[in-house]
Write an enzyme that holds these catalytic residues in place. Structure first.
Site, mmCIF file in Angstrom:
data_model
loop_
_atom_site.group_PDB
_atom_site.id
_atom_site.type_symbol
_atom_site.label_atom_id
_atom_site.label_comp_id
_atom_site.label_asym_id
_atom_site.label_seq_id
_atom_site.Cartn_x
_atom_site.Cartn_y
_atom_site.Cartn_z
ATOM 1 N N ASP A 167 0.774 -1.234 0.000
ATOM 2 C CA ASP A 167 0.000 0.000 0.000
ATOM 3 C C ASP A 167 0.812 1.294 0.000
ATOM 4 O OD1 ASP A 167 -1.562 -2.198 0.537
ATOM 5 O OD2 ASP A 167 -2.659 -1.308 2.186
ATOM 6 N N GLU A 396 2.535 -9.152 11.731
ATOM 7 C CA GLU A 396 2.255 -8.834 10.319
ATOM 8 C C GLU A 396 3.558 -8.555 9.565
ATOM 9 O OE1 GLU A 396 -0.238 -5.387 10.143
ATOM 10 O OE2 GLU A 396 -0.828 -5.708 8.044
HETATM 11 C C1 GLC Z 1 -2.661 -4.543 4.044
HETATM 12 C C2 GLC Z 1 -1.518 -5.022 3.162
HETATM 13 C C3 GLC Z 1 -2.084 -5.937 2.109
HETATM 14 C C4 GLC Z 1 -2.856 -7.074 2.771
HETATM 15 C C5 GLC Z 1 -3.894 -6.557 3.760
HETATM 16 C C6 GLC Z 1 -4.487 -7.656 4.617
HETATM 17 O O1 GLC Z 1 -3.561 -3.758 3.351
HETATM 18 O O2 GLC Z 1 -0.827 -3.964 2.595
HETATM 19 O O3 GLC Z 1 -1.068 -6.440 1.287
HETATM 20 O O4 GLC Z 1 -3.469 -7.854 1.811
HETATM 21 O O5 GLC Z 1 -3.312 -5.631 4.626
HETATM 22 O O6 GLC Z 1 -3.481 -8.361 5.285
#
Ligand code: GLC
Length: 426
Positions: A167, A396
Protein backbone atom coordinates in the site's frame (compact mmCIF):
# COMPACT_ATOMS: atom_id res chain seq x y z
CA UNK A 1 9.75 -31.72 8.98
CA UNK A 2 11.40 -32.68 12.21
CA UNK A 3 13.43 -29.79 13.55
CA UNK A 4 10.86 -26.98 13.78
CA UNK A 5 9.71 -26.31 17.29
CA UNK A 6 6.47 -28.15 17.82
CA UNK A 7 5.22 -25.18 19.82
CA UNK A 8 5.50 -22.89 16.79
CA UNK A 9 3.60 -25.35 14.64
CA UNK A 10 0.85 -25.62 17.21
CA UNK A 11 0.72 -21.83 17.53
CA UNK A 12 0.55 -21.34 13.75
CA UNK A 13 -2.32 -23.79 13.42
CA UNK A 14 -4.11 -22.21 16.38
CA UNK A 15 -3.91 -18.80 14.68
CA UNK A 16 -5.47 -20.14 11.48
CA UNK A 17 -8.23 -21.78 13.50
CA UNK A 18 -8.84 -18.63 15.56
CA UNK A 19 -9.03 -16.48 12.41
CA UNK A 20 -11.30 -18.96 10.60
CA UNK A 21 -14.73 -17.44 10.11
CA UNK A 22 -16.21 -20.57 8.53
CA UNK A 23 -14.87 -21.13 5.01
CA UNK A 24 -12.62 -18.09 4.96
CA UNK A 25 -9.82 -16.78 7.13
CA UNK A 26 -9.51 -13.15 8.19
CA UNK A 27 -5.92 -11.78 8.04
CA UNK A 28 -6.16 -10.64 11.65
CA UNK A 29 -9.08 -10.54 14.03
CA UNK A 30 -9.67 -6.80 14.50
CA UNK A 31 -7.40 -5.00 12.02
CA UNK A 32 -8.62 -6.85 8.89
CA UNK A 33 -11.97 -8.53 9.67
CA UNK A 34 -12.86 -9.74 6.12
CA UNK A 35 -11.44 -12.01 3.41
CA UNK A 36 -8.46 -10.54 1.55
CA UNK A 37 -7.49 -11.85 -1.88
CA UNK A 38 -3.75 -12.58 -1.82
CA UNK A 39 -3.77 -13.29 1.91
CA UNK A 40 -6.26 -16.08 1.26
CA UNK A 41 -4.18 -17.63 -1.52
CA UNK A 42 -1.20 -17.88 0.84
CA UNK A 43 -3.35 -18.90 3.78
CA UNK A 44 -4.85 -21.73 1.68
CA UNK A 45 -1.35 -23.18 1.25
CA UNK A 46 -0.86 -22.95 5.03
CA UNK A 47 -4.18 -24.69 5.72
CA UNK A 48 -3.26 -27.41 3.23
CA UNK A 49 -0.30 -28.43 5.42
CA UNK A 50 -2.78 -29.59 8.07
CA UNK A 51 -6.18 -29.80 6.32
CA UNK A 52 -6.21 -30.03 2.54
CA UNK A 53 -9.94 -29.78 2.40
CA UNK A 54 -9.90 -26.50 4.35
CA UNK A 55 -7.17 -25.22 2.00
CA UNK A 56 -9.35 -25.86 -1.04
CA UNK A 57 -12.31 -24.29 0.69
CA UNK A 58 -10.37 -21.05 1.29
CA UNK A 59 -9.87 -20.63 -2.47
CA UNK A 60 -13.42 -21.70 -3.30
CA UNK A 61 -14.86 -19.11 -0.91
CA UNK A 62 -12.68 -16.40 -2.41
CA UNK A 63 -13.74 -17.32 -5.93
CA UNK A 64 -17.39 -17.27 -4.85
CA UNK A 65 -16.89 -13.50 -4.83
CA UNK A 66 -15.40 -13.34 -8.33
CA UNK A 67 -17.15 -10.77 -10.48
CA UNK A 68 -18.96 -11.82 -13.67
CA UNK A 69 -16.20 -10.20 -15.74
CA UNK A 70 -13.53 -12.34 -14.06
CA UNK A 71 -12.09 -9.83 -11.57
CA UNK A 72 -11.38 -11.20 -8.10
CA UNK A 73 -11.82 -8.30 -5.64
CA UNK A 74 -9.16 -7.49 -3.11
CA UNK A 75 -11.64 -7.70 -0.19
CA UNK A 76 -14.81 -9.75 0.23
CA UNK A 77 -17.11 -8.43 2.95
CA UNK A 78 -18.80 -11.72 3.82
CA UNK A 79 -20.14 -10.45 7.15
CA UNK A 80 -20.49 -6.91 8.53
CA UNK A 81 -17.84 -5.44 10.85
CA UNK A 82 -17.38 -1.95 12.22
CA UNK A 83 -13.65 -2.51 12.71
CA UNK A 84 -12.49 -1.59 9.20
CA UNK A 85 -12.58 1.46 6.92
CA UNK A 86 -13.49 1.66 4.04
CA UNK A 87 -16.36 -0.83 4.33
CA UNK A 88 -18.79 -1.91 1.59
CA UNK A 89 -20.82 1.33 1.64
CA UNK A 90 -17.77 3.41 0.65
CA UNK A 91 -17.12 1.11 -2.30
CA UNK A 92 -20.82 1.35 -3.23
CA UNK A 93 -20.81 -2.40 -3.77
CA UNK A 94 -22.82 -3.52 -0.74
CA UNK A 95 -25.54 -5.01 -2.94
CA UNK A 96 -23.39 -7.56 -4.76
CA UNK A 97 -24.04 -11.29 -4.16
CA UNK A 98 -20.87 -11.13 -2.06
CA UNK A 99 -20.29 -7.45 -1.12
CA UNK A 100 -16.74 -6.50 -2.09
CA UNK A 101 -14.22 -3.85 -2.94
CA UNK A 102 -13.91 -2.93 -6.62
CA UNK A 103 -10.19 -3.46 -7.25
CA UNK A 104 -7.95 -6.55 -7.48
CA UNK A 105 -4.78 -7.60 -5.65
CA UNK A 106 -1.71 -9.46 -6.99
CA UNK A 107 -2.96 -12.81 -8.37
CA UNK A 108 -1.35 -15.57 -6.28
CA UNK A 109 -4.31 -17.95 -6.64
CA UNK A 110 -3.17 -20.10 -9.57
CA UNK A 111 0.17 -20.59 -7.83
CA UNK A 112 -1.56 -21.71 -4.63
CA UNK A 113 -3.88 -24.08 -6.52
CA UNK A 114 -1.02 -25.70 -8.42
CA UNK A 115 1.00 -26.14 -5.24
CA UNK A 116 -1.92 -27.70 -3.37
CA UNK A 117 -2.62 -30.02 -6.30
CA UNK A 118 0.96 -31.17 -6.69
CA UNK A 119 1.55 -31.75 -2.98
CA UNK A 120 -1.83 -33.33 -2.29
CA UNK A 121 -1.99 -36.29 0.04
CA UNK A 122 -5.58 -36.80 -1.15
CA UNK A 123 -4.97 -36.64 -4.93
CA UNK A 124 -8.48 -37.54 -6.09
CA UNK A 125 -10.08 -34.79 -4.04
CA UNK A 126 -7.36 -32.37 -5.19
CA UNK A 127 -7.89 -33.22 -8.83
CA UNK A 128 -11.64 -32.72 -8.66
CA UNK A 129 -11.41 -29.44 -6.77
CA UNK A 130 -8.58 -28.02 -8.91
CA UNK A 131 -10.45 -28.98 -12.10
CA UNK A 132 -13.49 -27.04 -10.89
CA UNK A 133 -11.36 -24.00 -10.02
CA UNK A 134 -9.38 -23.94 -13.26
CA UNK A 135 -11.99 -22.17 -15.47
CA UNK A 136 -12.39 -19.45 -12.83
CA UNK A 137 -8.65 -18.87 -12.68
CA UNK A 138 -8.51 -18.72 -16.46
CA UNK A 139 -11.34 -16.19 -16.40
CA UNK A 140 -9.39 -14.13 -13.90
CA UNK A 141 -6.19 -14.08 -15.97
CA UNK A 142 -8.22 -13.11 -19.04
CA UNK A 143 -9.64 -10.24 -16.99
CA UNK A 144 -6.13 -8.98 -16.19
CA UNK A 145 -5.21 -8.91 -19.88
CA UNK A 146 -8.49 -7.39 -21.08
CA UNK A 147 -8.97 -4.82 -18.31
CA UNK A 148 -5.39 -3.86 -17.56
CA UNK A 149 -3.48 -4.45 -20.78
CA UNK A 150 -6.04 -3.87 -23.52
CA UNK A 151 -3.35 -2.93 -26.02
CA UNK A 152 -1.55 -6.23 -25.40
CA UNK A 153 1.82 -4.69 -24.54
CA UNK A 154 2.55 -7.31 -21.93
CA UNK A 155 2.53 -5.45 -18.61
CA UNK A 156 -0.67 -4.96 -16.64
CA UNK A 157 -1.42 -1.55 -15.16
CA UNK A 158 -2.20 -0.87 -11.51
CA UNK A 159 -4.65 1.91 -10.66
CA UNK A 160 -4.51 2.04 -6.86
CA UNK A 161 -1.66 1.41 -4.39
CA UNK A 162 -3.95 -1.09 -2.61
CA UNK A 163 -4.01 -3.18 -5.79
CA UNK A 164 -0.28 -3.79 -5.43
CA UNK A 165 -0.80 -5.08 -1.88
CA UNK A 166 2.19 -2.91 -0.91
CA UNK A 167 0.00 0.00 0.00
CA UNK A 168 2.37 2.76 1.10
CA UNK A 169 5.53 1.62 -0.68
CA UNK A 170 7.85 4.59 -1.32
CA UNK A 171 7.74 3.53 -4.97
CA UNK A 172 4.27 5.15 -5.16
CA UNK A 173 5.17 8.48 -3.52
CA UNK A 174 5.61 10.56 -6.67
CA UNK A 175 2.75 8.99 -8.61
CA UNK A 176 0.41 9.22 -5.60
CA UNK A 177 1.30 12.87 -4.94
CA UNK A 178 -0.51 13.68 -8.19
CA UNK A 179 -3.75 12.36 -6.78
CA UNK A 180 -5.82 15.09 -5.12
CA UNK A 181 -6.47 14.80 -1.37
CA UNK A 182 -10.09 15.92 -1.72
CA UNK A 183 -12.67 13.29 -0.97
CA UNK A 184 -16.40 13.38 -0.37
CA UNK A 185 -16.06 10.41 1.96
CA UNK A 186 -15.26 11.18 5.60
CA UNK A 187 -12.05 9.35 6.52
CA UNK A 188 -12.46 7.21 9.61
CA UNK A 189 -9.15 5.61 10.55
CA UNK A 190 -10.24 2.36 12.22
CA UNK A 191 -6.71 0.95 11.82
CA UNK A 192 -5.27 3.38 14.38
CA UNK A 193 -7.43 1.85 17.10
CA UNK A 194 -5.48 -1.39 16.63
CA UNK A 195 -1.94 -0.39 15.60
CA UNK A 196 0.37 2.52 16.50
CA UNK A 197 0.22 5.33 13.91
CA UNK A 198 4.02 5.26 13.35
CA UNK A 199 3.59 1.77 11.86
CA UNK A 200 0.73 2.69 9.49
CA UNK A 201 0.25 4.89 6.40
CA UNK A 202 -0.11 8.65 6.96
CA UNK A 203 -3.38 10.63 6.66
CA UNK A 204 -2.48 12.34 3.36
CA UNK A 205 -1.95 8.90 1.83
CA UNK A 206 -5.33 7.77 3.09
CA UNK A 207 -7.09 10.80 1.60
CA UNK A 208 -5.58 10.01 -1.78
CA UNK A 209 -6.47 6.32 -1.50
CA UNK A 210 -10.07 7.32 -0.87
CA UNK A 211 -10.07 9.94 -3.62
CA UNK A 212 -9.31 7.12 -6.05
CA UNK A 213 -12.08 4.94 -4.59
CA UNK A 214 -14.53 7.86 -4.97
CA UNK A 215 -13.46 8.33 -8.60
CA UNK A 216 -13.75 4.66 -9.54
CA UNK A 217 -17.12 4.38 -7.83
CA UNK A 218 -18.31 7.37 -9.88
CA UNK A 219 -17.14 5.49 -13.00
CA UNK A 220 -19.28 2.51 -11.97
CA UNK A 221 -16.11 0.36 -11.74
CA UNK A 222 -16.00 0.10 -15.52
CA UNK A 223 -12.48 -1.11 -16.40
CA UNK A 224 -12.03 0.95 -19.58
CA UNK A 225 -13.05 4.21 -17.95
CA UNK A 226 -10.97 3.51 -14.86
CA UNK A 227 -7.90 2.86 -16.96
CA UNK A 228 -8.37 6.05 -18.98
CA UNK A 229 -9.28 8.36 -16.11
CA UNK A 230 -7.21 7.25 -13.13
CA UNK A 231 -4.59 9.85 -12.14
CA UNK A 232 -2.57 6.95 -10.66
CA UNK A 233 -1.31 4.47 -13.26
CA UNK A 234 1.80 2.39 -12.72
CA UNK A 235 3.34 -0.81 -14.04
CA UNK A 236 4.19 -2.48 -10.74
CA UNK A 237 7.04 -5.01 -10.86
CA UNK A 238 5.49 -7.01 -8.01
CA UNK A 239 2.07 -7.44 -9.59
CA UNK A 240 3.52 -8.25 -13.00
CA UNK A 241 6.04 -10.73 -11.61
CA UNK A 242 3.38 -12.47 -9.53
CA UNK A 243 1.07 -12.55 -12.55
CA UNK A 244 3.81 -14.08 -14.69
CA UNK A 245 4.41 -16.77 -12.09
CA UNK A 246 0.63 -17.34 -11.92
CA UNK A 247 0.38 -17.63 -15.73
CA UNK A 248 3.08 -20.29 -15.69
CA UNK A 249 1.27 -22.17 -12.93
CA UNK A 250 -2.01 -21.78 -14.80
CA UNK A 251 -0.36 -23.28 -17.87
CA UNK A 252 0.50 -26.38 -15.84
CA UNK A 253 -3.16 -26.57 -14.78
CA UNK A 254 -4.33 -26.02 -18.36
CA UNK A 255 -2.29 -29.01 -19.48
CA UNK A 256 -4.29 -31.19 -17.08
CA UNK A 257 -7.70 -29.60 -17.15
CA UNK A 258 -7.89 -27.29 -20.17
CA UNK A 259 -7.72 -27.39 -23.96
CA UNK A 260 -4.70 -27.04 -26.22
CA UNK A 261 -6.06 -23.68 -27.39
CA UNK A 262 -6.20 -22.41 -23.81
CA UNK A 263 -2.65 -23.61 -23.27
CA UNK A 264 -1.50 -21.70 -26.35
CA UNK A 265 -3.36 -18.59 -25.20
CA UNK A 266 -1.71 -18.67 -21.75
CA UNK A 267 1.67 -19.34 -23.31
CA UNK A 268 1.34 -16.33 -25.61
CA UNK A 269 0.36 -14.05 -22.74
CA UNK A 270 3.26 -15.30 -20.61
CA UNK A 271 5.79 -14.75 -23.40
CA UNK A 272 4.54 -11.19 -23.93
CA UNK A 273 4.63 -10.47 -20.21
CA UNK A 274 8.11 -11.99 -19.73
CA UNK A 275 9.51 -9.86 -22.56
CA UNK A 276 7.95 -6.69 -21.16
CA UNK A 277 9.09 -7.47 -17.61
CA UNK A 278 12.66 -7.83 -18.88
CA UNK A 279 12.36 -4.23 -20.08
CA UNK A 280 11.94 -3.13 -16.43
CA UNK A 281 15.36 -4.41 -15.36
CA UNK A 282 17.74 -1.55 -14.58
CA UNK A 283 21.36 -2.54 -15.21
CA UNK A 284 22.61 0.49 -13.29
CA UNK A 285 20.49 -0.26 -10.20
CA UNK A 286 20.82 -4.05 -10.44
CA UNK A 287 17.09 -4.46 -9.76
CA UNK A 288 13.79 -4.22 -11.63
CA UNK A 289 12.08 -0.81 -11.41
CA UNK A 290 8.39 -0.09 -11.96
CA UNK A 291 7.12 2.48 -14.44
CA UNK A 292 5.01 5.52 -13.82
CA UNK A 293 2.67 5.36 -16.80
CA UNK A 294 1.25 8.84 -16.33
CA UNK A 295 4.68 10.52 -16.37
CA UNK A 296 5.99 7.81 -18.71
CA UNK A 297 9.11 7.40 -16.58
CA UNK A 298 10.80 4.66 -14.56
CA UNK A 299 10.15 4.75 -10.83
CA UNK A 300 13.68 5.00 -9.49
CA UNK A 301 12.92 3.75 -5.99
CA UNK A 302 14.27 0.27 -5.29
CA UNK A 303 11.93 -1.94 -3.24
CA UNK A 304 11.56 -5.65 -2.53
CA UNK A 305 8.94 -5.80 -5.32
CA UNK A 306 11.84 -5.24 -7.72
CA UNK A 307 13.26 -8.63 -6.71
CA UNK A 308 10.09 -10.61 -7.36
CA UNK A 309 10.78 -11.53 -11.01
CA UNK A 310 12.95 -14.28 -9.51
CA UNK A 311 9.70 -15.75 -8.07
CA UNK A 312 8.21 -15.61 -11.58
CA UNK A 313 11.03 -17.85 -12.82
CA UNK A 314 13.05 -15.10 -14.56
CA UNK A 315 16.66 -16.09 -13.97
CA UNK A 316 18.61 -13.78 -16.27
CA UNK A 317 19.43 -11.40 -13.41
CA UNK A 318 19.49 -13.84 -10.50
CA UNK A 319 23.08 -12.87 -9.65
CA UNK A 320 22.37 -9.13 -9.64
CA UNK A 321 19.29 -9.58 -7.47
CA UNK A 322 21.21 -11.71 -4.97
CA UNK A 323 23.86 -8.99 -4.81
CA UNK A 324 21.17 -6.38 -4.23
CA UNK A 325 19.85 -8.30 -1.23
CA UNK A 326 23.39 -8.60 0.11
CA UNK A 327 24.03 -4.88 -0.42
CA UNK A 328 20.94 -4.05 1.65
CA UNK A 329 22.30 -6.03 4.62
CA UNK A 330 24.57 -4.35 7.14
CA UNK A 331 25.33 -4.41 10.83
CA UNK A 332 22.60 -1.83 11.33
CA UNK A 333 20.04 -3.62 9.11
CA UNK A 334 20.91 -7.32 9.33
CA UNK A 335 17.50 -8.95 8.74
CA UNK A 336 16.55 -9.78 5.15
CA UNK A 337 14.68 -8.55 3.16
CA UNK A 338 13.61 -4.97 3.93
CA UNK A 339 10.66 -3.83 1.82
CA UNK A 340 12.63 -0.85 0.55
CA UNK A 341 16.32 -0.08 0.17
CA UNK A 342 17.84 0.97 3.53
CA UNK A 343 18.92 4.58 3.22
CA UNK A 344 16.90 4.96 0.03
CA UNK A 345 14.11 7.51 -0.47
CA UNK A 346 11.29 7.05 2.00
CA UNK A 347 12.96 4.20 3.93
CA UNK A 348 11.33 3.82 7.35
CA UNK A 349 12.13 0.54 9.15
CA UNK A 350 8.93 0.43 11.19
CA UNK A 351 6.32 1.78 8.81
CA UNK A 352 4.41 -0.90 6.93
CA UNK A 353 5.70 -1.21 3.31
CA UNK A 354 8.42 1.43 3.67
CA UNK A 355 11.09 -0.78 5.24
CA UNK A 356 9.79 -3.67 7.38
CA UNK A 357 10.36 -7.29 6.40
CA UNK A 358 7.26 -9.21 5.22
CA UNK A 359 7.55 -12.99 5.73
CA UNK A 360 5.59 -14.01 2.63
CA UNK A 361 7.77 -11.83 0.37
CA UNK A 362 10.79 -13.66 1.79
CA UNK A 363 9.10 -16.99 1.04
CA UNK A 364 8.49 -15.91 -2.57
CA UNK A 365 12.12 -14.87 -2.93
CA UNK A 366 13.35 -18.10 -1.33
CA UNK A 367 11.25 -20.09 -3.79
CA UNK A 368 12.66 -18.14 -6.71
CA UNK A 369 16.30 -18.38 -5.66
CA UNK A 370 15.97 -22.11 -4.93
CA UNK A 371 14.59 -22.69 -8.43
CA UNK A 372 17.38 -20.53 -9.89
CA UNK A 373 20.00 -22.74 -8.21
CA UNK A 374 20.99 -20.38 -5.38
CA UNK A 375 20.24 -22.81 -2.55
CA UNK A 376 22.38 -20.88 -0.07
CA UNK A 377 20.38 -17.68 -0.41
CA UNK A 378 17.11 -19.61 -0.43
CA UNK A 379 17.89 -21.27 2.87
CA UNK A 380 19.25 -18.08 4.38
CA UNK A 381 15.93 -16.36 3.59
CA UNK A 382 13.83 -19.30 4.77
CA UNK A 383 15.75 -19.75 8.02
CA UNK A 384 15.86 -16.04 8.85
CA UNK A 385 12.11 -15.78 8.28
CA UNK A 386 11.32 -18.77 10.45
CA UNK A 387 13.62 -17.49 13.20
CA UNK A 388 12.08 -14.04 13.10
CA UNK A 389 8.61 -15.51 13.55
CA UNK A 390 9.64 -18.06 16.18
CA UNK A 391 11.35 -15.48 18.35
CA UNK A 392 9.31 -12.34 17.61
CA UNK A 393 5.83 -13.85 17.28
CA UNK A 394 3.34 -14.18 14.42
CA UNK A 395 3.34 -10.49 13.56
CA UNK A 396 2.25 -8.83 10.32
CA UNK A 397 5.75 -7.46 9.56
CA UNK A 398 9.16 -7.09 11.25
CA UNK A 399 11.75 -4.40 11.86
CA UNK A 400 14.79 -5.27 9.66
CA UNK A 401 17.16 -3.82 12.31
CA UNK A 402 16.28 -6.14 15.18
CA UNK A 403 13.48 -8.45 13.92
CA UNK A 404 10.98 -7.04 16.40
CA UNK A 405 7.38 -7.79 15.43
CA UNK A 406 5.24 -4.91 14.12
CA UNK A 407 1.67 -4.22 12.99
CA UNK A 408 -1.06 -6.73 13.70
CA UNK A 409 -0.40 -9.83 15.80
CA UNK A 410 -1.62 -13.42 15.36
CA UNK A 411 -1.52 -12.74 11.65
CA UNK A 412 -2.86 -15.42 9.31
CA UNK A 413 -0.42 -15.25 6.41
CA UNK A 414 2.53 -15.13 8.80
CA UNK A 415 1.23 -18.35 10.39
CA UNK A 416 0.61 -19.88 6.95
CA UNK A 417 4.07 -19.01 5.67
CA UNK A 418 5.66 -20.49 8.78
CA UNK A 419 3.79 -23.76 8.08
CA UNK A 420 4.73 -23.68 4.38
CA UNK A 421 8.39 -23.01 5.17
CA UNK A 422 8.39 -25.81 7.74
CA UNK A 423 7.12 -28.21 5.07
CA UNK A 424 10.12 -27.68 2.87
CA UNK A 425 12.89 -27.36 5.46
CA UNK A 426 14.79 -30.59 6.19
C1 GLC B 1 -2.66 -4.54 4.04
C2 GLC B 1 -1.52 -5.02 3.16
C3 GLC B 1 -2.08 -5.94 2.11
C4 GLC B 1 -2.86 -7.07 2.77
C5 GLC B 1 -3.89 -6.56 3.76
C6 GLC B 1 -4.49 -7.66 4.62
O1 GLC B 1 -3.56 -3.76 3.35
O2 GLC B 1 -0.83 -3.96 2.60
O3 GLC B 1 -1.07 -6.44 1.29
O4 GLC B 1 -3.47 -7.85 1.81
O5 GLC B 1 -3.31 -5.63 4.63
O6 GLC B 1 -3.48 -8.36 5.28
Amino acid sequence: MTDAPGAARAAARAILRANDRGGYTVPSARLYPFQWNWDSALVAMGWATCSESRGWQEVETLLAGQWDDGMVPHILFHAPSGDYFPGPAVWGLARLRVPSSGIPQPPVLATAVRRMLERARAPEQAKARAAALYPKLLGNHRWWARARDPERRGLVTTLHPWETGMDNSPAWDIALARVPRETGTPIVRRDLAHVESAMRPALAEYERYIHLVDLFRSLAWEPGRMLRQSPFRVADVGTNAILLRAERDLLALARRFGTAAEGAEIDARSARLAAALEGLFSATEGIYLGRDQVADRPITVATSAGLLPIFAGERAHAGALAERIESWRSAAVPWPVPSSAPGGPGFDPRRYWRGPVWPFVNWMLAQGFAAAGNAALASLLGNATARMIETGGFYEYFDPRDASGLGGENFSWTAAIWLVLAESRP
